[in-house]
Design a protein around this motif. Sequence first.
Motif, PDB file in Angstrom:
ATOM      1  N   PHE A 150       0.827  -1.200   0.000  1.00 12.27           N
ATOM      2  CA  PHE A 150       0.000   0.000   0.000  1.00 12.27           C
ATOM      3  C   PHE A 150       0.866   1.256   0.000  1.00 12.27           C
ATOM      4  CE2 PHE A 150      -2.486   3.286   2.214  1.00 12.27           C
ATOM      5  CZ  PHE A 150      -3.684   3.244   1.524  1.00 12.27           C
ATOM      6  N   LEU A 151       1.973   1.218   0.744  1.00 13.58           N
ATOM      7  CA  LEU A 151       2.846   2.378   0.859  1.00 13.58           C
ATOM      8  C   LEU A 151       3.846   2.480  -0.275  1.00 13.58           C
ATOM      9  CD1 LEU A 151       3.630   2.191   4.688  1.00 13.58           C
ATOM     10  CD2 LEU A 151       1.906   3.602   3.548  1.00 13.58           C
ATOM     11  N   ALA A 152       4.045   1.401  -1.014  1.00 15.65           N
ATOM     12  CA  ALA A 152       5.119   1.369  -2.015  1.00 15.65           C
ATOM     13  C   ALA A 152       4.919   2.367  -3.135  1.00 15.65           C
ATOM     14  CB  ALA A 152       5.246  -0.044  -2.586  1.00 15.65           C
ATOM     15  N   VAL A 153       3.680   2.775  -3.393  1.00 13.12           N
ATOM     16  CA  VAL A 153       3.429   3.702  -4.496  1.00 13.12           C
ATOM     17  C   VAL A 153       3.682   5.140  -4.099  1.00 13.12           C
ATOM     18  CG1 VAL A 153       1.684   2.121  -5.405  1.00 13.12           C
ATOM     19  CG2 VAL A 153       0.974   4.045  -3.976  1.00 13.12           C
ATOM     20  N   ALA A 154       4.026   5.384  -2.822  1.00 15.38           N
ATOM     21  CA  ALA A 154       4.163   6.751  -2.317  1.00 15.38           C
ATOM     22  C   ALA A 154       5.608   7.074  -1.980  1.00 15.38           C
ATOM     23  CB  ALA A 154       3.288   6.944  -1.080  1.00 15.38           C
ATOM     24  N   GLU A 155       5.923   8.358  -1.998  1.00 15.64           N
ATOM     25  CA  GLU A 155       7.229   8.814  -1.563  1.00 15.64           C
ATOM     26  C   GLU A 155       7.287   8.780  -0.023  1.00 15.64           C
ATOM     27  OE1 GLU A 155       8.301  12.546  -3.367  1.00 15.64           O
ATOM     28  OE2 GLU A 155       8.989  11.453  -5.137  1.00 15.64           O
ATOM     29  N   PRO A 156       8.486   8.710   0.543  1.00 18.31           N
ATOM     30  CA  PRO A 156       8.614   8.567   2.001  1.00 18.31           C
ATOM     31  C   PRO A 156       7.860   9.613   2.805  1.00 18.31           C
ATOM     32  CG  PRO A 156      10.710   8.129   0.946  1.00 18.31           C
ATOM     33  CD  PRO A 156       9.788   8.606  -0.137  1.00 18.31           C
ATOM     34  N   ALA A 157       7.842  10.862   2.350  1.00 18.08           N
ATOM     35  CA  ALA A 157       7.185  11.917   3.127  1.00 18.08           C
ATOM     36  C   ALA A 157       5.683  11.703   3.239  1.00 18.08           C
ATOM     37  CB  ALA A 157       7.471  13.281   2.505  1.00 18.08           C
ATOM     38  N   ALA A 158       5.096  10.983   2.288  1.00 15.92           N
ATOM     39  CA  ALA A 158       3.650  10.763   2.300  1.00 15.92           C
ATOM     40  C   ALA A 158       3.254   9.545   3.116  1.00 15.92           C
ATOM     41  CB  ALA A 158       3.146  10.606   0.864  1.00 15.92           C
ATOM     42  N   ARG A 159       4.202   8.726   3.515  1.00 13.92           N
ATOM     43  CA  ARG A 159       3.862   7.435   4.100  1.00 13.92           C
ATOM     44  C   ARG A 159       3.283   7.499   5.505  1.00 13.92           C
ATOM     45  NH1 ARG A 159       8.902   3.956   1.458  1.00 13.92           N
ATOM     46  NH2 ARG A 159       8.145   4.202  -0.710  1.00 13.92           N
ATOM     47  N   PRO A 160       3.674   8.411   6.393  1.00 12.04           N
ATOM     48  CA  PRO A 160       3.024   8.440   7.711  1.00 12.04           C
ATOM     49  C   PRO A 160       1.512   8.641   7.638  1.00 12.04           C
ATOM     50  CG  PRO A 160       5.079   9.666   7.774  1.00 12.04           C
ATOM     51  CD  PRO A 160       4.842   9.322   6.336  1.00 12.04           C
ATOM     52  N   ALA A 161       1.065   9.593   6.830  1.00 13.04           N
ATOM     53  CA  ALA A 161      -0.377   9.818   6.705  1.00 13.04           C
ATOM     54  C   ALA A 161      -1.063   8.628   6.051  1.00 13.04           C
ATOM     55  CB  ALA A 161      -0.647  11.093   5.901  1.00 13.04           C
ATOM     56  N   LEU A 162      -0.417   8.033   5.062  1.00 15.72           N
ATOM     57  CA  LEU A 162      -1.001   6.869   4.406  1.00 15.72           C
ATOM     58  C   LEU A 162      -1.021   5.664   5.330  1.00 15.72           C
ATOM     59  CD1 LEU A 162       0.468   7.151   0.799  1.00 15.72           C
ATOM     60  CD2 LEU A 162      -1.917   7.456   1.491  1.00 15.72           C
ATOM     61  N   THR A 163      -0.045   5.545   6.210  1.00 13.19           N
ATOM     62  CA  THR A 163      -0.041   4.454   7.178  1.00 13.19           C
ATOM     63  C   THR A 163      -1.246   4.553   8.109  1.00 13.19           C
ATOM     64  OG1 THR A 163       2.375   4.283   7.124  1.00 13.19           O
ATOM     65  CG2 THR A 163       1.258   3.392   9.057  1.00 13.19           C
ATOM     66  N   ARG A 164      -1.540   5.762   8.569  1.00 11.81           N
ATOM     67  CA  ARG A 164      -2.720   5.965   9.418  1.00 11.81           C
ATOM     68  C   ARG A 164      -3.994   5.628   8.655  1.00 11.81           C
ATOM     69  NH1 ARG A 164      -3.238  11.874  11.357  1.00 11.81           N
ATOM     70  NH2 ARG A 164      -3.714  12.147   9.142  1.00 11.81           N
ATOM     71  N   ARG A 165      -4.084   6.059   7.421  1.00 12.97           N
ATOM     72  CA  ARG A 165      -5.282   5.778   6.630  1.00 12.97           C
ATOM     73  C   ARG A 165      -5.438   4.277   6.405  1.00 12.97           C
ATOM     74  NH1 ARG A 165      -7.236   9.320   1.571  1.00 12.97           N
ATOM     75  NH2 ARG A 165      -6.821  10.824   3.217  1.00 12.97           N
ATOM     76  N   TYR A 166      -4.352   3.627   6.089  1.00 13.90           N
ATOM     77  CA  TYR A 166      -4.385   2.179   5.885  1.00 13.90           C
ATOM     78  C   TYR A 166      -4.905   1.477   7.139  1.00 13.90           C
ATOM     79  CZ  TYR A 166      -2.583  -2.592   5.484  1.00 13.90           C
ATOM     80  OH  TYR A 166      -2.461  -3.963   5.468  1.00 13.90           O
ATOM     81  N   ALA A 167      -4.369   1.841   8.307  1.00 12.47           N
ATOM     82  CA  ALA A 167      -4.781   1.199   9.552  1.00 12.47           C
ATOM     83  C   ALA A 167      -6.264   1.439   9.837  1.00 12.47           C
ATOM     84  CB  ALA A 167      -3.927   1.703  10.710  1.00 12.47           C
ATOM     85  N   ALA A 168      -6.739   2.657   9.600  1.00 16.46           N
ATOM     86  CA  ALA A 168      -8.149   2.967   9.851  1.00 16.46           C
ATOM     87  C   ALA A 168      -9.057   2.173   8.916  1.00 16.46           C
ATOM     88  CB  ALA A 168      -8.391   4.462   9.688  1.00 16.46           C
TER      89      ALA A 168
END
Length: 468
Positions: A129-147
Motif C-alpha cells: 500500500f505504501l510502495a506507491v508513495a514517496e517517504p514523506a507521504a507514508r506516515p499519513a497513508l499508514t494511518r489511513r491504511y490502519a483505519a
Amino acid sequence: MTDGDDRPAGAAASGDEQPATVPQDGDGPAGRLPTAPDVHPFVAGGGPSPQPSTRRRWRLWAVLGLVLVLVGCGVPGVLLLGLVRDAAGRPAAGRDDRGTAAERRLGERMAVQLDRQAAALLNGDRAGFLAVAEPAARPALTRRYAALRALRVTAWRPVADGVPAAVDRRPEEWRLTVTVGYCFVVPGCTPSSVELGTRWRVAGDGEPRLTAVEESRATPAGARPWEVSDLTVAVGKRVVVATTPALRAKLPGLLAQAEAAAKVADLYAVAAPPPDRYLVFYAGRAEWQRWYGGGRPKWTAGYAVGVGGGHHDVVLNAQSLSPTGVDDLLRHELTHAASLPDRGYADRSSWWLVEGLAEYAGADGQPVDRYEGLAEARKLVRGGWGGRLDALAPADDAADDRVGGAYGIGYLAVRHLVDRFGEQRVLDFFRAVVHERRPVAEAADEVFGEPWSGLHDDCVAYLRAVAG
C-alpha cells in the motif's frame, strides 16, 4: 434525532458481544472476514440532556443537514477498478479529446499505481500500500491504511476523474482527482463514494509516486473520519461503531445500544432492504470539529450524513452526550438512515412526516402520555403554530422549545395515522411522499383511500386533544 449519551466507560455489551479486533498487517484479504461477533449498537444525535428543550435543539440541524444538503448528490451506480473504459474498452483518459498524449499516458501509469495500492489494501499488505508513495507521504497513508483495515474495508475502487494536471507549471508535479467507491464489512455492498485529490511526482525512472492524498472537501460529507484520524472499531451484526483510541472504552456499551436500536430501525426501511450496516462514529472534541467538515452549532450532539450508495454515516458528539436518553436517540437516527432515500428530500412541507416517523420509532411503542416532548408540543399547539403540518418545520434559528414542539407535533401526527391505519400503510404513505415525491393529497387518496384535507384536520384535532 434525540439527545442522549453513551453508557459509562466501563459498560460491557450483553452476552457474548465483544468489540471486533483491529486487523493487523498481514491479515488475510478483506473479503475473507471472520464472523462478526453478536454485538449490539448505537447511532446518531444527542444533546445536553437535563432540559428537554436543549435535548431536542440539536435535532433540527442534524435533520436538515442530513436531508436538505443531500438533494442532488448523485453517486455512480457502478464504480470500476482503475480508469473508466469507453465503448471500445480503452481507458477513458486515453481518448484523444482528453488532454495531451503525454498527460494521457501519465494518467494511465497513475491508474496502475492506484490499482496496485487498492489490491494491497484489500489483501492486508501495508508495504504494498505504501510502495506507491514517496517517504514523506507514508506516515499519513499508514494511518489511513490502519483505519480502513480496522473498518474492515471490503471494496476499494479508484476511478480517475480526467487526466493529470500540472501543479504550478512544475513539470515533475501533478494533481489527479480520484473518486473511490468503497465498502466496509460487507463485500457485496453498494459502494459509498468519496472524491479525493491526489498529488504526484514523476520519479527519475519515469514512474509517478504519490506525494499526498488531500482530505475530501466535497459536499455534503467532507473529510471522512478514516481520512484524518486513528480509529478503533467494534463490529456487530448490524452496526459498526468507531472512535479514537482515547475513547475506546466507550465502544462496548455504545455498540450494545446501537445493535438494539438497529433492530427497531430495520423495521422502517421503506423502499429497500435495511442498510447492510449502520456506521456510527463517536467524536471527541477535536474530531467533532474536523470530521465531515465540522462547523456544527454548539448545541448539536449528533447528525447523519449521506455518503452515497444508500448509506448514511452517523456522528455523535462525545462532549454533549448525557447518560440518559441515548436509546431513543439511536432509534431516531437509525430510522432516518433506514427510511430516507439516498438523495434525501427537498420539500420542507414533508418535514413533519420525516421527523414524525423517526420520533415514532424513537418512542418504541411507549404510551403517548409518556412521550418526553409532550410539554413542548403542548406549548407550540397553544401558541405560535398556525395549525398546518406542512408549515411545521422550524427555522434554523428557532428557539429550543419551538424546535422541540415541532418534533412533538410531528410525532403525534404520525402516531395518530398509525393508530388509525397501521404501520404498513403509513410506511406506504411515507414512500409515496418522500421517496416518490408525489403530492400528499394524491398519496393519501391512494394509500388511505381518504382525502388528505380531512385526514389533516383529524390529525390536528387529535394532537390538540392530546397536547392542547
